[in-house]
Scaffold this active site. Structure first.
Site, PDB file in Angstrom:
ATOM      1  N   GLY A 365       0.804  -1.213   0.000  1.00  0.00           N
ATOM      2  CA  GLY A 365       0.000   0.000   0.000  1.00  0.00           C
ATOM      3  C   GLY A 365       0.836   1.261   0.000  1.00  0.00           C
ATOM      4  O   GLY A 365       2.049   1.228   0.222  1.00  0.00           O
ATOM      5  N   VAL A 372       3.974   1.249   2.309  1.00  0.00           N
ATOM      6  CA  VAL A 372       3.764   0.190   3.297  1.00  0.00           C
ATOM      7  C   VAL A 372       4.241  -1.137   2.718  1.00  0.00           C
ATOM      8  O   VAL A 372       3.876  -1.496   1.596  1.00  0.00           O
ATOM      9  CB  VAL A 372       2.282   0.086   3.696  1.00  0.00           C
ATOM     10  N   LYS A 387       5.818   0.780   7.610  1.00  0.00           N
ATOM     11  CA  LYS A 387       5.613   2.016   6.869  1.00  0.00           C
ATOM     12  C   LYS A 387       6.934   2.752   6.783  1.00  0.00           C
ATOM     13  O   LYS A 387       7.562   3.050   7.794  1.00  0.00           O
ATOM     14  CB  LYS A 387       4.563   2.894   7.550  1.00  0.00           C
ATOM     15  N   ASP A 484      -7.918  12.359   8.703  1.00  0.00           N
ATOM     16  CA  ASP A 484      -7.909  11.713   7.385  1.00  0.00           C
ATOM     17  C   ASP A 484      -8.656  10.384   7.436  1.00  0.00           C
ATOM     18  O   ASP A 484      -8.134   9.346   7.032  1.00  0.00           O
ATOM     19  CB  ASP A 484      -6.475  11.504   6.911  1.00  0.00           C
TER      20      ASP A 484
END
Length: 678
Positions: A365, A372, A387, A484
């Site tokens: 991701g 990620v 991450k 977010d």
């Protein structure tokens, strides 16, 4: 001598000293005291527990009946056994607590003080007191003193107001009626408890009082040897639970200490010298004044002064050579103290190996924070998500200070931070791996492959997300605004439970930026109107984003989509509100569900989504209210049939491309716009 060789010589010298005179390693007595709980330093909250006004609550503070379980644990493991001296410690603890109940007819279930080898002890609600998992009775190991406020015949309780000693089971070894000392555990009054275990007497005692003075006689006394249970470190803490009740369990102060370990003492020289030994004083030599001996004395004097001076000079050189590198290392390690409460520090080599050198085949991701990677740790056989930051983090000190706050967050619907690494100029974060990926992938990409998210899972996701946002907004010591919330930041574990990720990170990257650049902290389609206008995030901007996500979950449509025929963009909130205005809100349900859903739950979720996405922030509910509505603990909010209209005159140079979606092609030039919500 080169500095590196000199260092080796010094290390060898001190190693030899350690061999000749090894230190005495011994367990130490531990003590701590919390007169009140101003912060969560050295403590971890699990489940529904919270900190408010210097008091720790273990269960939900609600005016309507609910089921709840929570735990608070002291972060550091406590040694109870010293293998060097084969000694088991005694311990004493005292704490003040109260058990309140808004509804006198409601009851249960109580709280406990426990010792456990696990620092993640969190059991089920109800009669399990937050100690035991209802489906795995033998999973959690513990020694606990229960303060039980409910008669549960399943666990052979004597009454609904007793104290008992539990070991690995909720069937108490021995109990005592609290009323025998005139104590009503459910009175709501502040009660002080003292628990003493004396290892040499093999006796455990529990004292209770409404005052701060310890009674002379114990309420509960048990003759028991706990030494076999103390062969390993233990974590200490409190747990509590309710089931369909309004009982609130509060801890206001806590002190704890162990005793019985001998202080560390230096080892004596292995000479058998008695008190009657005769000390013989050697004769004092008479100095020789010959010239030869005089030269020798001068040479010796020179060596005696020059040798240490040379040694010191070498140390200075070595220090200068190392100083520069030490400063760099210090910068990377200086923040360790800020993160001592939870995650571990990984080495860069370890993470690089686990991700195959951050190979592209391991990418799972991308996000605002970075890329990620899926990481396999061969030594432990575990899988994590790593991450890798794509930011330079000039303000590293501020970032890491905030990260330490995030590391203290504990909730079942958060993706838990497992560790970090700051090396090679990079910041790497290690999280739990979520096998079912992100919510947006399952809603859209997987649906195209015939894998549809079932309705019970969708409803459970809405409830889980509401629960964790309630925790972040209202139950943390420091309020955390996510900024977010979107389907790509909501991960799904093996059981399709929602796990909110990237929490708190977006806001850290945008200090001292203009309102325009603050928009990069969120994603268009999820941003509240007032956030677009003023660039300031509040808990109500998170509520708006939550509302949009809920509508996505029910409808299976993105926040902003292009019409099937034509180029006009359709806003999901507007589309659902129009159906609601025409009395057809149930038609918004995802067609891929093929009618396999509860229509009442569909309507409830859609109305919750619209109330959260109300353009007027004052009319949006709190996340606690949303959570109560979804759990049938509060009445749904009234949603106006016509969507409210707000008008902001804005000077933000936003393009239609920015407002509509990520990556959509649009040829409308940038212009000064008026943001109108209608």
């Amino acid at each position: 001598m080169p500095p590196r060789k000199l260092l080796l010589v010094l290390i060898s010298f001190f190693a030899l000293l350690q061999i000749l005179h090894p230190p005495l390693i011994s367990a130490e007595n531990i003590s701590f005291n919390f007169p009140s709980f101003a912060t969560l330093r050295n403590l971890t909250l699990l489940g529904d527990s919270f900190l408010r006004n210097g008091v720790i609550g273990l269960t939900r503070d609600l005016t309507v009946p609910s089921s709840s379980a929570g735990t608070v644990i002291y972060n550091d493991p406590i040694p109870f056994f010293d293998p060097e001296t084969n000694t088991t410690a005694s311990f004493s603890t005292s704490f003040s607590f109260s058990i309140n109940n808004l509804n006198p007819t409601s009851f249960g279930d109580g709280l406990s003080f426990f010792l456990s080898p696990d620092n993640q002890t969190l059991g089920s609600p109800g009669g399990y007191l937050g100690l035991v998992n209802s489906s795995q009775f033998t999973k959690n190991k513990f020694i606990a003193i229960e303060f039980d406020t409910r008669l549960d015949l399943h666990f052979n309780d004597p009454n609904g107001n007793h104290v008992g000693l539990d070991i690995d089971s909720l069937n108490s070894i021995k109990t005592a009626d609290a009323m025998s000392k005139g104590i009503d555990l459910k009175s709501g009054n502040l009660i002080t408890a003292w628990i003493d275990y004396k290892n040499e007497e093999e006796k455990l005692m529990v004292f209770l009082s409404y005052s701060s003075f310890k009674p002379e006689s114990p309420l509960l006394m048990v003759d028991i040897d706990l030494s076999d249970y103390f062969k390993e470190f233990k974590y200490v803490g409190f747990s509590a639970s309710t089931e369909g009740g309004t009982e609130l369990h509060l801890i206001e102060s806590w002190s704890f200490q162990t005793s019985g370990f001998l202080p560390v003492r230096p080892r004596n020289h292995p000479h058998n010298v008695s008190d009657s030994s005769v000390i013989i004083t050697p004769p004092i030599p008479v100095p020789d004044s010959s010239p030869k001996n005089s030269r020798h004395r001068k040479i010796g004097l020179g060596l005696g002064i020059g040798g240490p001076a040379f040694f010191c000079a070498v140390l200075v050189v070595f220090g200068c050579v190392s100083a520069r590198k030490w400063k760099e290392i210090k910068k990377e390690k200086s923040f360790n103290a800020e993160l001592v409460t939870g995650p571990r520090q990984f080495s860069y080599r370890e993470l690089k190996s686990a991700t195959k050198g951050f190979h592209s085949s391991r990418i799972i991701g991308h996000g605002a924070f970075g890329t990620v990677y899926k990481a396999f740790f061969m030594t432990s056989g575990t899988i994590s998500a790593v991450k890798r930051s794509k930011h330079s983090h000039e303000g590293k000190t501020e970032f890491l200070a905030e990260l330490s706050t995030i590391a203290c967050l504990r909730h079942k619907n958060l993706v838990q931070l497992q560790g970090w690494c700051v090396e090679k100029g990079e910041l790497l974060l290690v999280y739990e791996f979520m096998p079912n990926g992100s919510l947006d992938t399952l809603l859209y990409q997987e649906s195209e492959r015939g894998r549809t998210l079932k309705w019970p899972h969708r409803y459970n996701i809405a409830v889980g997300l509401a629960s964790v946002l309630t925790y972040m907004h209202q139950e943390c010591e420091q309020q955390v605004i996510h900024r977010d919330i979107k389907t790509s930041n909501i991960m799904l574990d093996a059981n399709y439970n929602a796990r909110l990720g990237d929490f708190g990170l977006a806001r850290l990257m945008d200090h001292d930026k203009s309102p325009v650049s603050t928009l990069t902290a969120g994603t268009m389609g999820y941003l509240a109107p007032e956030y677009l206008q003023y660039g300031k995030a509040t808990e109500k901007t998170d509520v708006f984003s939550y509302g949009v996500v809920i509508l996505e979950v029910v409808c299976g449509r993105r926040p902003i989509e292009r019409e099937t025929e034509g180029q006009r963009m359709v806003n999901l909130v507007d589309w659902v509100w129009r159906l609601y205005s025409h009395g057809k809100i149930a038609e918004a349900a995802d067609e891929r569900l093929n009618g396999k859903f509860n229509e009442e739950e569909i309507r409830k979720l859609l109305l919750v989504g619209l109330s959260c996405a109300n353009p007027d922030e004052a009319e949006r509910p709190s996340m606690r209210r949303v959570f109560q509505i979804l759990n049938n603990e509060a009445e749904p909010m009234v949603v106006p049939k016509v969507k409210p209209t707000l008008t902001f005159s804005s000077s933000l140079p936003l393009s239609i491309e920015d407002i509509v979606s990520d990556g959509e092609e649009c040829h409308t030039p940038e212009s000064m716009v008026e943001i109108r919500v209608d």
